[in-house]
Write a protein that holds these residues in place. Structure first.
Motif, PDB file in Angstrom:
ATOM      1  N   GLN A  31       0.983  -1.028  -0.053  1.00  0.00           N
ATOM      2  CA  GLN A  31      -0.036   0.066   0.085  1.00  0.00           C
ATOM      3  C   GLN A  31       0.880   1.226  -0.002  1.00  0.00           C
ATOM      4  O   GLN A  31       0.469   2.261  -0.781  1.00  0.00           O
ATOM      5  CB  GLN A  31      -0.933   0.041   0.979  1.00  0.00           C
ATOM      6  CG  GLN A  31      -2.174   1.023   1.029  1.00  0.00           C
ATOM      7  CD  GLN A  31      -2.825   0.911   2.269  1.00  0.00           C
ATOM      8  OE1 GLN A  31      -2.358   0.299   3.401  1.00  0.00           O
ATOM      9  NE2 GLN A  31      -3.947   2.003   2.578  1.00  0.00           N
ATOM     10  N   TRP A  32       1.868   1.146   0.770  1.00  0.00           N
ATOM     11  CA  TRP A  32       2.731   2.500   0.994  1.00  0.00           C
ATOM     12  C   TRP A  32       3.381   2.777  -0.406  1.00  0.00           C
ATOM     13  O   TRP A  32       3.437   3.855  -1.183  1.00  0.00           O
ATOM     14  CB  TRP A  32       4.015   2.082   2.092  1.00  0.00           C
ATOM     15  CG  TRP A  32       4.928   3.273   2.049  1.00  0.00           C
ATOM     16  CD1 TRP A  32       6.220   3.044   2.060  1.00  0.00           C
ATOM     17  CD2 TRP A  32       4.763   4.449   2.335  1.00  0.00           C
ATOM     18  NE1 TRP A  32       6.880   4.320   2.328  1.00  0.00           N
ATOM     19  CE2 TRP A  32       5.766   5.086   2.370  1.00  0.00           C
ATOM     20  CE3 TRP A  32       3.496   5.456   2.788  1.00  0.00           C
ATOM     21  CZ2 TRP A  32       5.934   6.578   2.893  1.00  0.00           C
ATOM     22  CZ3 TRP A  32       3.706   6.736   2.806  1.00  0.00           C
ATOM     23  CH2 TRP A  32       4.913   7.259   2.767  1.00  0.00           C
ATOM     24  N   ARG A  33       3.975   1.352  -1.032  1.00  0.00           N
ATOM     25  CA  ARG A  33       4.558   1.748  -2.466  1.00  0.00           C
ATOM     26  C   ARG A  33       3.699   2.067  -3.557  1.00  0.00           C
ATOM     27  O   ARG A  33       3.997   3.033  -4.372  1.00  0.00           O
ATOM     28  CB  ARG A  33       5.280   0.240  -2.794  1.00  0.00           C
ATOM     29  CG  ARG A  33       6.432  -0.245  -1.920  1.00  0.00           C
ATOM     30  CD  ARG A  33       7.563   0.276  -2.227  1.00  0.00           C
ATOM     31  NE  ARG A  33       8.631   0.335  -1.362  1.00  0.00           N
ATOM     32  CZ  ARG A  33       9.547  -1.036  -1.090  1.00  0.00           C
ATOM     33  NH1 ARG A  33       9.105  -1.972  -1.934  1.00  0.00           N
ATOM     34  NH2 ARG A  33      10.190  -0.845   0.121  1.00  0.00           N
ATOM     35  N   THR A  34       2.635   1.745  -3.398  1.00  0.00           N
ATOM     36  CA  THR A  34       1.507   2.347  -4.559  1.00  0.00           C
ATOM     37  C   THR A  34       1.111   3.923  -4.326  1.00  0.00           C
ATOM     38  O   THR A  34       0.933   4.586  -5.210  1.00  0.00           O
ATOM     39  CB  THR A  34       0.146   1.646  -4.546  1.00  0.00           C
ATOM     40  OG1 THR A  34      -0.231   1.929  -3.250  1.00  0.00           O
ATOM     41  CG2 THR A  34       0.311   0.345  -4.773  1.00  0.00           C
ATOM     42  N   LYS A  35       1.399   4.346  -3.046  1.00  0.00           N
ATOM     43  CA  LYS A  35       1.392   5.726  -2.855  1.00  0.00           C
ATOM     44  C   LYS A  35       2.785   6.550  -3.179  1.00  0.00           C
ATOM     45  O   LYS A  35       2.701   7.839  -3.311  1.00  0.00           O
ATOM     46  CB  LYS A  35       1.005   6.032  -1.286  1.00  0.00           C
ATOM     47  CG  LYS A  35      -0.461   5.588  -1.087  1.00  0.00           C
ATOM     48  CD  LYS A  35      -0.646   6.000   0.414  1.00  0.00           C
ATOM     49  CE  LYS A  35      -2.159   5.526   0.638  1.00  0.00           C
ATOM     50  NZ  LYS A  35      -3.153   6.386  -0.080  1.00  0.00           N
ATOM     51  N   CYS A  36       3.775   5.959  -3.410  1.00  0.00           N
ATOM     52  CA  CYS A  36       5.036   6.745  -3.650  1.00  0.00           C
ATOM     53  C   CYS A  36       5.694   6.338  -5.228  1.00  0.00           C
ATOM     54  O   CYS A  36       5.466   5.573  -5.827  1.00  0.00           O
ATOM     55  CB  CYS A  36       6.101   5.877  -2.805  1.00  0.00           C
ATOM     56  SG  CYS A  36       5.718   6.156  -0.985  1.00  0.00           S
ATOM     57  N   GLY A  37       6.097   7.635  -5.416  1.00  0.00           N
ATOM     58  CA  GLY A  37       6.841   7.499  -6.770  1.00  0.00           C
ATOM     59  C   GLY A  37       8.237   8.098  -6.598  1.00  0.00           C
ATOM     60  O   GLY A  37       8.353   8.872  -5.560  1.00  0.00           O
ATOM     61  N   CYS A  38       9.095   7.425  -7.007  1.00  0.00           N
ATOM     62  CA  CYS A  38      10.514   7.445  -6.758  1.00  0.00           C
ATOM     63  C   CYS A  38      11.484   7.683  -7.857  1.00  0.00           C
ATOM     64  O   CYS A  38      11.356   6.678  -8.834  1.00  0.00           O
ATOM     65  CB  CYS A  38      11.009   6.828  -5.415  1.00  0.00           C
ATOM     66  SG  CYS A  38      11.364   5.164  -5.996  1.00  0.00           S
ATOM     67  N   VAL A  39      12.438   8.430  -7.793  1.00  0.00           N
ATOM     68  CA  VAL A  39      13.735   8.216  -8.984  1.00  0.00           C
ATOM     69  C   VAL A  39      14.939   8.107  -7.967  1.00  0.00           C
ATOM     70  O   VAL A  39      15.274   9.323  -7.359  1.00  0.00           O
ATOM     71  CB  VAL A  39      13.787   9.480  -9.786  1.00  0.00           C
ATOM     72  CG1 VAL A  39      14.463   9.396 -10.852  1.00  0.00           C
ATOM     73  CG2 VAL A  39      12.235   9.658 -10.557  1.00  0.00           C
ATOM     74  N   MET A  40      15.399   7.019  -8.074  1.00  0.00           N
ATOM     75  CA  MET A  40      16.846   7.126  -7.457  1.00  0.00           C
ATOM     76  C   MET A  40      17.988   6.917  -8.220  1.00  0.00           C
ATOM     77  O   MET A  40      18.016   7.057  -9.507  1.00  0.00           O
ATOM     78  CB  MET A  40      16.843   5.556  -6.674  1.00  0.00           C
ATOM     79  CG  MET A  40      15.560   5.240  -5.640  1.00  0.00           C
ATOM     80  SD  MET A  40      15.284   6.473  -4.389  1.00  0.00           S
ATOM     81  CE  MET A  40      16.650   5.881  -3.237  1.00  0.00           C
ATOM     82  N   GLN A  41      19.270   7.265  -7.750  1.00  0.00           N
ATOM     83  CA  GLN A  41      20.350   7.398  -8.632  1.00  0.00           C
ATOM     84  C   GLN A  41      20.598   6.353  -9.430  1.00  0.00           C
ATOM     85  O   GLN A  41      20.859   6.151 -10.436  1.00  0.00           O
ATOM     86  CB  GLN A  41      21.578   7.710  -7.588  1.00  0.00           C
ATOM     87  CG  GLN A  41      21.736   9.087  -6.912  1.00  0.00           C
ATOM     88  CD  GLN A  41      22.775   9.423  -5.901  1.00  0.00           C
ATOM     89  OE1 GLN A  41      23.938   8.880  -6.467  1.00  0.00           O
ATOM     90  NE2 GLN A  41      22.410   9.881  -4.842  1.00  0.00           N
ATOM     91  N   ASP A  42      20.312   5.118  -8.524  1.00  0.00           N
ATOM     92  CA  ASP A  42      20.619   3.920  -9.458  1.00  0.00           C
ATOM     93  C   ASP A  42      19.412   2.987  -9.944  1.00  0.00           C
ATOM     94  O   ASP A  42      19.302   1.858  -9.938  1.00  0.00           O
ATOM     95  CB  ASP A  42      21.325   2.730  -8.487  1.00  0.00           C
ATOM     96  CG  ASP A  42      20.573   2.643  -7.070  1.00  0.00           C
ATOM     97  OD1 ASP A  42      19.765   3.436  -6.873  1.00  0.00           O
ATOM     98  OD2 ASP A  42      21.026   2.176  -6.136  1.00  0.00           O
ATOM     99  N   GLY A  43      18.295   3.966 -10.329  1.00  0.00           N
ATOM    100  CA  GLY A  43      17.172   3.257 -10.782  1.00  0.00           C
ATOM    101  C   GLY A  43      17.268   2.321 -12.088  1.00  0.00           C
ATOM    102  O   GLY A  43      18.010   2.704 -12.916  1.00  0.00           O
TER     103      GLY A  43
END
Length: 200
Positions: free
Chosen positions: A58-70
């Motif tokens: 549920q938490w991941r569906t609410k989060c968008g992320c761009v990481m350095q090592d995407g």
């Protein structure tokens, strides 16, 4: 310990920027918020609720992320953006790629959105890879957006276009941005400076 005595508040619907030298703990802090790590001790609260009481899915569906090592996958451009979305929202897709300033480049590819790209984004420039990752984060219209040096590998023109487009996306959304470039964070609501694992 990577982080020590970290006590901070991230206001809802605002942009929080985290700055500091390399190795100061910025990315570790972001990964704790994303629940890629669990804190050794202490707790992370959303309102008054411990973050661990929310299901990880549920938490991941609410989060968008761009990481350095995407990571990009050996798949089509469209599948790299929407991931496993069986019911593709083409309007959201178009909007995400326009904000990431990559829609015209995708449309110019041999098979457009159906063009295959290699594992780790083989066949794309570093800037194109980064913009695809930004489009992926924006596609699901997340409540929380986490950006770790998201515009670092972009040239000045692309960065300027994306930063001004992101400023509209950031409105009324809780955003955490790690950045070295002042242009990326000058409009942040609060700036947190880290040094040697502590907030200074």
């Amino acid at each position: 310990l990577v982080l020590r005595n970290v006590f901070m508040s991230i206001p809802e619907g605002k942009v929080t920027a985290i700055v500091g030298n390399s190795g100061s703990g910025k990315t570790t802090l972001l990964k704790l918020l994303l629940r890629l790590y669990n804190p050794s001790f202490g707790e992370i609260l959303i309102g008054n609720m411990n973050i661990n009481s929310i299901s990880l899915r549920q938490w991941r569906t609410k989060c968008g992320c761009v990481m350095q090592d995407g990571k990009l996958f050996n798949d089509t451009v469209i599948n790299n953006i929407v991931l496993n979305d069986n019911d593709i929202d083409y309007e959201a897709l178009k909007q995400a790629t326009q904000i990431a300033n990559i829609s015209s480049e995708i449309e110019a590819m041999p098979q457009g959105y159906r063009t295959m790209i290699g594992e780790m984004g083989r066949g794309l420039s570093g800037g194109q890879r980064q913009r695809l990752l930004i489009a992926r984060a924006l596609y699901k219209n997340p409540d929380y957006l986490f950006l770790d040096e998201a515009t670092n590998s972009l040239d000045a023109i692309n960065e300027q276009k994306i930063v001004s487009a992101l400023n509209n996306v950031f409105k009324n959304r809780t955003v955490v941005v790690i950045a070295h470039r002042l242009s990326t964070i000058r409009n942040a609501d609060q700036i947190i400076v880290m040094n040697m694992g502590m907030i200074v």
